[in-house]
Design a protein around this motif. Structure first.
Motif, PDB file in Angstrom:
ATOM      1  N   VAL A   1      49.507 -79.888  -3.614  1.00  0.00           N
ATOM      2  CA  VAL A   1      48.394 -80.624  -3.033  1.00  0.00           C
ATOM      3  C   VAL A   1      47.316 -79.641  -2.597  1.00  0.00           C
ATOM      4  CG1 VAL A   1      47.684 -82.062  -1.084  1.00  0.00           C
ATOM      5  CG2 VAL A   1      49.792 -82.580  -2.316  1.00  0.00           C
ATOM      6  N   LEU A   2      46.084 -79.929  -2.959  1.00  0.00           N
ATOM      7  CA  LEU A   2      44.945 -79.101  -2.587  1.00  0.00           C
ATOM      8  C   LEU A   2      44.210 -79.738  -1.414  1.00  0.00           C
ATOM      9  CD1 LEU A   2      43.504 -78.360  -6.148  1.00  0.00           C
ATOM     10  CD2 LEU A   2      44.982 -76.893  -4.772  1.00  0.00           C
ATOM     11  N   THR A   3      43.957 -78.960  -0.369  1.00  0.00           N
ATOM     12  CA  THR A   3      43.246 -79.471   0.800  1.00  0.00           C
ATOM     13  C   THR A   3      42.012 -78.619   1.066  1.00  0.00           C
ATOM     14  OG1 THR A   3      44.347 -78.124   2.480  1.00  0.00           O
ATOM     15  CG2 THR A   3      45.481 -80.108   1.771  1.00  0.00           C
ATOM     16  N   THR A   4      41.017 -79.253   1.668  1.00  0.00           N
ATOM     17  CA  THR A   4      39.791 -78.534   2.022  1.00  0.00           C
ATOM     18  C   THR A   4      39.914 -77.861   3.376  1.00  0.00           C
ATOM     19  OG1 THR A   4      38.499 -80.142   0.764  1.00  0.00           O
ATOM     20  CG2 THR A   4      37.298 -78.747   2.295  1.00  0.00           C
ATOM     21  N   PHE A   5      40.635 -78.523   4.298  1.00  0.00           N
ATOM     22  CA  PHE A   5      40.783 -78.001   5.653  1.00  0.00           C
ATOM     23  C   PHE A   5      42.256 -77.882   5.996  1.00  0.00           C
ATOM     24  CE2 PHE A   5      36.984 -80.743   5.536  1.00  0.00           C
ATOM     25  CZ  PHE A   5      36.016 -79.771   5.716  1.00  0.00           C
ATOM     26  N   ASP A   6      42.638 -76.779   6.670  1.00  0.00           N
ATOM     27  CA  ASP A   6      44.045 -76.604   7.023  1.00  0.00           C
ATOM     28  C   ASP A   6      44.496 -77.578   8.105  1.00  0.00           C
ATOM     29  OD1 ASP A   6      42.781 -75.504   9.200  1.00  0.00           O
ATOM     30  OD2 ASP A   6      43.616 -73.497   8.961  1.00  0.00           O
ATOM     31  N   ALA A   7      43.551 -78.285   8.738  1.00  0.00           N
ATOM     32  CA  ALA A   7      43.908 -79.268   9.758  1.00  0.00           C
ATOM     33  C   ALA A   7      43.889 -80.685   9.195  1.00  0.00           C
ATOM     34  CB  ALA A   7      42.946 -79.158  10.946  1.00  0.00           C
ATOM     35  N   ASP A   8      43.862 -80.820   7.884  1.00  0.00           N
ATOM     36  CA  ASP A   8      43.809 -82.138   7.259  1.00  0.00           C
ATOM     37  C   ASP A   8      45.006 -82.991   7.696  1.00  0.00           C
ATOM     38  OD1 ASP A   8      43.741 -84.339   5.484  1.00  0.00           O
ATOM     39  OD2 ASP A   8      42.723 -83.127   3.981  1.00  0.00           O
ATOM     40  N   ASP A   9      44.728 -84.146   8.309  1.00  0.00           N
ATOM     41  CA  ASP A   9      45.796 -85.018   8.791  1.00  0.00           C
ATOM     42  C   ASP A   9      46.692 -85.510   7.664  1.00  0.00           C
ATOM     43  OD1 ASP A   9      44.933 -84.799  11.395  1.00  0.00           O
ATOM     44  OD2 ASP A   9      43.641 -86.567  11.283  1.00  0.00           O
ATOM     45  N   HIS A  10      46.179 -85.546   6.453  1.00  0.00           N
ATOM     46  CA  HIS A  10      46.946 -86.098   5.345  1.00  0.00           C
ATOM     47  C   HIS A  10      48.003 -85.131   4.804  1.00  0.00           C
ATOM     48  CE1 HIS A  10      44.478 -89.678   5.119  1.00  0.00           C
ATOM     49  NE2 HIS A  10      43.392 -88.928   5.104  1.00  0.00           N
ATOM     50  N   VAL A  11      47.968 -83.877   5.233  1.00  0.00           N
ATOM     51  CA  VAL A  11      48.956 -82.920   4.743  1.00  0.00           C
ATOM     52  C   VAL A  11      50.366 -83.360   5.129  1.00  0.00           C
ATOM     53  CG1 VAL A  11      49.805 -80.556   4.967  1.00  0.00           C
ATOM     54  CG2 VAL A  11      47.376 -80.975   4.660  1.00  0.00           C
ATOM     55  N   LEU A  12      50.538 -83.861   6.351  1.00  0.00           N
ATOM     56  CA  LEU A  12      51.847 -84.338   6.777  1.00  0.00           C
ATOM     57  C   LEU A  12      52.313 -85.506   5.912  1.00  0.00           C
ATOM     58  CD1 LEU A  12      51.563 -84.161  10.669  1.00  0.00           C
ATOM     59  CD2 LEU A  12      53.173 -82.905   9.241  1.00  0.00           C
ATOM     60  N   GLU A  13      51.385 -86.363   5.518  1.00  0.00           N
ATOM     61  CA  GLU A  13      51.742 -87.477   4.646  1.00  0.00           C
ATOM     62  C   GLU A  13      52.180 -86.971   3.276  1.00  0.00           C
ATOM     63  OE1 GLU A  13      48.982 -90.881   4.666  1.00  0.00           O
ATOM     64  OE2 GLU A  13      47.870 -89.778   6.203  1.00  0.00           O
ATOM     65  N   ALA A  14      51.470 -85.970   2.755  1.00  0.00           N
ATOM     66  CA  ALA A  14      51.838 -85.400   1.461  1.00  0.00           C
ATOM     67  C   ALA A  14      53.221 -84.776   1.524  1.00  0.00           C
ATOM     68  CB  ALA A  14      50.799 -84.362   1.033  1.00  0.00           C
ATOM     69  N   LEU A  15      53.516 -84.139   2.636  1.00  0.00           N
ATOM     70  CA  LEU A  15      54.844 -83.554   2.837  1.00  0.00           C
ATOM     71  C   LEU A  15      55.906 -84.640   2.796  1.00  0.00           C
ATOM     72  CD1 LEU A  15      56.659 -81.167   3.687  1.00  0.00           C
ATOM     73  CD2 LEU A  15      56.081 -81.709   6.049  1.00  0.00           C
TER      74      LEU A  15
ATOM     75  N   ARG B   1      41.810 -86.301  -1.094  1.00  0.00           N
ATOM     76  CA  ARG B   1      40.809 -87.350  -0.878  1.00  0.00           C
ATOM     77  C   ARG B   1      40.078 -87.657  -2.174  1.00  0.00           C
ATOM     78  NH1 ARG B   1      39.734 -87.436   4.845  1.00  0.00           N
ATOM     79  NH2 ARG B   1      40.895 -85.777   5.891  1.00  0.00           N
ATOM     80  N   MET B   2      40.426 -88.814  -2.770  1.00  0.00           N
ATOM     81  CA  MET B   2      39.805 -89.223  -4.028  1.00  0.00           C
ATOM     82  C   MET B   2      39.601 -90.735  -4.029  1.00  0.00           C
ATOM     83  SD  MET B   2      41.847 -86.924  -6.884  1.00  0.00           S
ATOM     84  CE  MET B   2      43.482 -87.438  -6.327  1.00  0.00           C
ATOM     85  N   PRO B   3      38.626 -91.225  -4.800  1.00  0.00           N
ATOM     86  CA  PRO B   3      38.417 -92.683  -4.896  1.00  0.00           C
ATOM     87  C   PRO B   3      39.519 -93.361  -5.708  1.00  0.00           C
ATOM     88  CG  PRO B   3      36.958 -91.519  -6.398  1.00  0.00           C
ATOM     89  CD  PRO B   3      37.639 -90.464  -5.571  1.00  0.00           C
ATOM     90  N   ARG B   4      39.533 -94.657  -5.630  1.00  0.00           N
ATOM     91  CA  ARG B   4      40.493 -95.541  -6.326  1.00  0.00           C
ATOM     92  C   ARG B   4      41.921 -95.336  -5.836  1.00  0.00           C
ATOM     93  NH1 ARG B   4      40.464 -96.707 -12.484  1.00  0.00           N
ATOM     94  NH2 ARG B   4      40.788 -94.459 -12.719  1.00  0.00           N
ATOM     95  N   LEU B   5      42.479 -94.143  -6.070  1.00  0.00           N
ATOM     96  CA  LEU B   5      43.843 -93.858  -5.620  1.00  0.00           C
ATOM     97  C   LEU B   5      43.877 -92.427  -5.107  1.00  0.00           C
ATOM     98  CD1 LEU B   5      46.733 -95.112  -5.561  1.00  0.00           C
ATOM     99  CD2 LEU B   5      47.179 -93.870  -7.691  1.00  0.00           C
ATOM    100  N   ASN B   6      44.199 -92.264  -3.823  1.00  0.00           N
ATOM    101  CA  ASN B   6      44.167 -90.915  -3.247  1.00  0.00           C
ATOM    102  C   ASN B   6      45.363 -90.090  -3.703  1.00  0.00           C
ATOM    103  OD1 ASN B   6      46.435 -91.262  -1.400  1.00  0.00           O
ATOM    104  ND2 ASN B   6      45.076 -92.467  -0.102  1.00  0.00           N
ATOM    105  N   GLY B   7      45.314 -88.808  -3.394  1.00  0.00           N
ATOM    106  CA  GLY B   7      46.356 -87.898  -3.858  1.00  0.00           C
ATOM    107  C   GLY B   7      47.714 -88.132  -3.235  1.00  0.00           C
ATOM    108  N   ILE B   8      47.757 -88.676  -2.024  1.00  0.00           N
ATOM    109  CA  ILE B   8      49.037 -88.959  -1.367  1.00  0.00           C
ATOM    110  C   ILE B   8      49.789 -90.037  -2.128  1.00  0.00           C
ATOM    111  CG2 ILE B   8      50.173 -89.651   0.767  1.00  0.00           C
ATOM    112  CD1 ILE B   8      48.588 -87.056   0.986  1.00  0.00           C
ATOM    113  N   GLU B   9      49.110 -91.155  -2.371  1.00  0.00           N
ATOM    114  CA  GLU B   9      49.748 -92.265  -3.065  1.00  0.00           C
ATOM    115  C   GLU B   9      50.051 -91.889  -4.514  1.00  0.00           C
ATOM    116  OE1 GLU B   9      51.425 -96.115  -3.280  1.00  0.00           O
ATOM    117  OE2 GLU B   9      50.920 -94.734  -1.656  1.00  0.00           O
TER     118      GLU B   9
END
Length: 218
Positions: A81-95, A57-65
């Motif tokens: 990829v570094l996440t704050t919560f293990d339930a972060d919905d974006h982890v699947l996107e990063a995968l 989760r970052m401004p301008r361009l997030n870590g997934i993109e």
């Protein structure tokens, strides 16, 4: 030769902590920092790191993109990829875009260092709690149908390929699989490649999900 690391995170305290932590390692070198995904892409092009630690989760361009764009470049670095919560919905996107590893930001320093080494050597690395969350989330979405489908897919594997798939499901890296199955690392890599092809997957977590769905690994 030291492994070159680029830290991409919009939180200056996180960047400072990671630089301090990794700076004490003789075989790791933090070559730079970036404040968001856009900055990270530019810094990666300039510094040519071996491994990028990428916040989600970052401004301008997030870590997934940013990860997706970075991995489309020729000879890309490895990305954790570094996440704050293990339930972060974006982890699947990063995968889905091809990240090589996932770690919680509160992972012990020694484990972060070990993860960087594993990923630099070509072994994907996932925080156990993140892996468990991914598997649970997918498994709860299909029930018996997913179990039967997984069993049918695994039936295409040879006995040795099945052993390798189960080891991946337990979170073992290639060297650990080689030691446990009394194989050479190149032989394990060949088996892993065939498992990828036969199961029609693109990463090790998808293999882990399949063997968990089939009930082969607790």
């Amino acid at each position: 030769m030291s492994t070159k690391v680029l830290v991409v995170d919009d939180d200056p305290l996180v960047r400072s902590a990671l630089r301090l932590m990794l700076g004490g390692q003789d075989d790791l070198e933090v070559v730079g920092e970036a404040v968001d995904g856009q900055d990270g892409l530019q810094r990666a092009a300039e510094l040519l790191p071996d491994v990028v630690l990428m916040d989600i989760r970052m401004p301008r361009l997030n870590g997934i993109e940013a990860t997706r764009i970075l991995l489309e470049r020729p000879a890309p670095p490895r990305v954790i990829v570094l996440t704050t919560f293990d339930a972060d919905d974006h982890v699947l996107e990063a995968l889905a875009v091809g990240a090589d590893g996932f770690l919680l930001k509160d992972t012990p320093p020694g484990d972060i260092v070990a993860a960087i080494h594993k990923v630099a050597d070509g072994d994907p690395m996932l925080s156990p709690s993140v892996t468990r969350t991914l598997i649970d989330r997918v498994r709860h979405d299909g029930g018996d149908d997913r179990s039967q489908a997984a069993e049918r897919r695994l039936a295409a594997l040879t006995e040795r390929e099945r052993d390798v798939a189960m080891a991946i499901g337990r979170g073992l890296a290639n060297a650990e699989i080689a030691a446990s199955l009394y194989l050479s690392v190149p032989t394990v890599k060949a088996h892993v490649s065939r498992v990828f092809d036969k199961l029609g997957v693109t990463n090790r977590v998808q293999i882990a999900i399949c063997v968990h769905d089939a009930g082969l690994v607790d």
